[in-house]
Scaffold this motif. Structure first.
Motif, mmCIF file in Angstrom:
data_model
loop_
_atom_site.group_PDB
_atom_site.id
_atom_site.type_symbol
_atom_site.label_atom_id
_atom_site.label_comp_id
_atom_site.label_asym_id
_atom_site.label_seq_id
_atom_site.Cartn_x
_atom_site.Cartn_y
_atom_site.Cartn_z
ATOM 1 N N ALA A 5 17.020 -3.969 -28.142
ATOM 2 C CA ALA A 5 16.047 -3.151 -28.853
ATOM 3 C C ALA A 5 16.564 -1.723 -28.945
ATOM 4 O O ALA A 5 17.044 -1.163 -27.950
ATOM 5 N N VAL A 6 16.473 -1.147 -30.122
ATOM 6 C CA VAL A 6 16.941 0.227 -30.354
ATOM 7 C C VAL A 6 15.739 1.119 -30.616
ATOM 8 O O VAL A 6 14.957 0.868 -31.538
ATOM 9 N N VAL A 7 15.589 2.157 -29.787
ATOM 10 C CA VAL A 7 14.491 3.118 -29.939
ATOM 11 C C VAL A 7 15.119 4.452 -30.347
ATOM 12 O O VAL A 7 15.615 5.211 -29.515
ATOM 13 N N ASP A 47 16.934 -8.065 -23.923
ATOM 14 C CA ASP A 47 17.882 -8.076 -22.799
ATOM 15 C C ASP A 47 18.349 -6.671 -22.454
ATOM 16 O O ASP A 47 18.857 -6.434 -21.351
ATOM 17 N N LEU A 48 18.177 -5.742 -23.385
ATOM 18 C CA LEU A 48 18.599 -4.355 -23.172
ATOM 19 C C LEU A 48 17.868 -3.455 -24.154
ATOM 20 O O LEU A 48 17.602 -3.843 -25.293
ATOM 21 N N VAL A 49 17.554 -2.234 -23.701
ATOM 22 C CA VAL A 49 16.963 -1.219 -24.571
ATOM 23 C C VAL A 49 17.920 -0.040 -24.670
ATOM 24 O O VAL A 49 18.395 0.474 -23.651
ATOM 25 N N ILE A 50 18.241 0.366 -25.912
ATOM 26 C CA ILE A 50 19.003 1.596 -26.143
ATOM 27 C C ILE A 50 17.981 2.648 -26.558
ATOM 28 O O ILE A 50 17.303 2.493 -27.571
ATOM 29 N N LEU A 51 17.869 3.710 -25.765
ATOM 30 C CA LEU A 51 16.746 4.640 -25.888
ATOM 31 C C LEU A 51 17.204 6.084 -26.107
ATOM 32 O O LEU A 51 17.994 6.620 -25.330
ATOM 33 N N ILE A 73 13.682 -4.695 -17.393
ATOM 34 C CA ILE A 73 14.568 -4.618 -18.557
ATOM 35 C C ILE A 73 15.508 -3.427 -18.397
ATOM 36 O O ILE A 73 15.052 -2.307 -18.141
ATOM 37 N N PRO A 74 16.811 -3.620 -18.545
ATOM 38 C CA PRO A 74 17.747 -2.500 -18.417
ATOM 39 C C PRO A 74 17.627 -1.519 -19.578
ATOM 40 O O PRO A 74 17.330 -1.916 -20.711
ATOM 41 N N ILE A 115 26.368 -3.615 -18.796
ATOM 42 C CA ILE A 115 24.984 -3.701 -18.309
ATOM 43 C C ILE A 115 24.466 -5.132 -18.414
ATOM 44 O O ILE A 115 23.827 -5.646 -17.493
ATOM 45 N N LEU A 116 24.724 -5.788 -19.534
ATOM 46 C CA LEU A 116 24.247 -7.154 -19.725
ATOM 47 C C LEU A 116 24.840 -8.105 -18.683
ATOM 48 O O LEU A 116 24.151 -9.004 -18.195
#
Length: 256
Positions: A5-7, A47-51, A73-74, A115-116
């Motif tokens: 997910a990209v925020v 599986d991962l958030v880019i924030l 969630i990382p 990270i994953l």
């Protein structure tokens, strides 16, 4: 296939990130409702958030904190903020990685992959302020040790943690315990909650279970809970004295 997910509020940057990640074999979800981002991410379970940190309506720091309070969630912070204090704050709130813009494509993808790999096999874990809880085995990892909770205590703790800071109703807790709300046994629920409270106290956990009369229960930070108790112990005696003297005591005049 891993889902990321990209925020990010900058349209060009968001599209570039999504395109780059998709070409590297990831499923990508773009989050654009920033004020409600933590709830959306918790429901989406990527599986991962880019924030990003500089967002409209809400700070990326707050999203990180709310998400980490609810899930394991990382989070990879990708931001233009290059001050050490910002990086330290992000890590204190639970961020797993911190990169500054502009960032080389190969470097970002390498950190994503790393990270994953670190989180492989941890999808069943819920992360609390000072512990991890395995939702399948109800194993609690805390203070460099592990404790297997009795099944009912584990079910209750999972339900309360899934609610985050929000109220969890009696019906929701009964559903978690017995899979039905048709026959709600308040006494049996209280017995199980009391046992869980004792376990949490014995383990010196940072959270406490707080009852909201007639509504349900929620987890609250220990310091806030103790402050509320201290407030109640102060107000009740003062209220009694005031009533005896015919005085009106206004609770909002007491600070705590």
């Amino acid at each position: 296939m891993k889902r990321i997910a990209v925020v990010e509020d900058e349209v060009y940057m968001r599209e570039e990130l999504c395109d780059m990640l998709q070409k590297d074999g990831y499923l990508v979800e773009a989050i654009t409702e920033f004020e409600d981002a933590a709830r959306l991410l918790a429901a989406l379970r990527p599986d991962l958030v880019i924030l990003d940190l500089n967002l409209p309506e809400i700070s990326g720091f707050q999203i990180c904190q709310e998400l980490k309070n609810k899930t394991a969630i990382p989070v990879l912070v990708l931001t233009s903020r290059d001050q050490v204090k910002d990086e330290l704050q992000a890590f204190q709130l639970g961020a797993d990685e911190y990169l500054t813009k502009p960032c080389r494509k190969d470097r970002l993808l390498a950190r994503v992959s790393n990270i994953l790999k670190r989180y492989e096999g941890r999808t069943n874990l819920i992360e609390g302020p000072d512990f991890l809880l395995d939702q399948q085995t109800y194993t609690l990892y805390i203070h460099n040790t592990s404790v297997v909770l009795p099944k009912n205590q584990g079910k209750l703790l999972v339900a309360l943690l899934s609610g985050g800071d929000a109220l969890v109703t009696t019906e929701q807790l009964c559903m978690a315990l017995w899979g039905t709300t048709e026959y709600i046994d308040e006494n049996a629920l209280q017995v199980n909650l009391t046992r869980l409270k004792k376990t949490m106290s014995a383990l010196e956990m940072k959270q406490r279970i707080v009852a909201v009369r007639g509504m349900g229960y929620r987890l609250e930070a220990r310091c806030l809970y103790e402050a509320a108790l201290a407030h109640d112990r102060t107000v009740l005696p003062l209220a009694s004295v005031a009533a005896g003297r015919g005085l009106l005591l206004r609770c909002h005049s007491l600070d705590f």
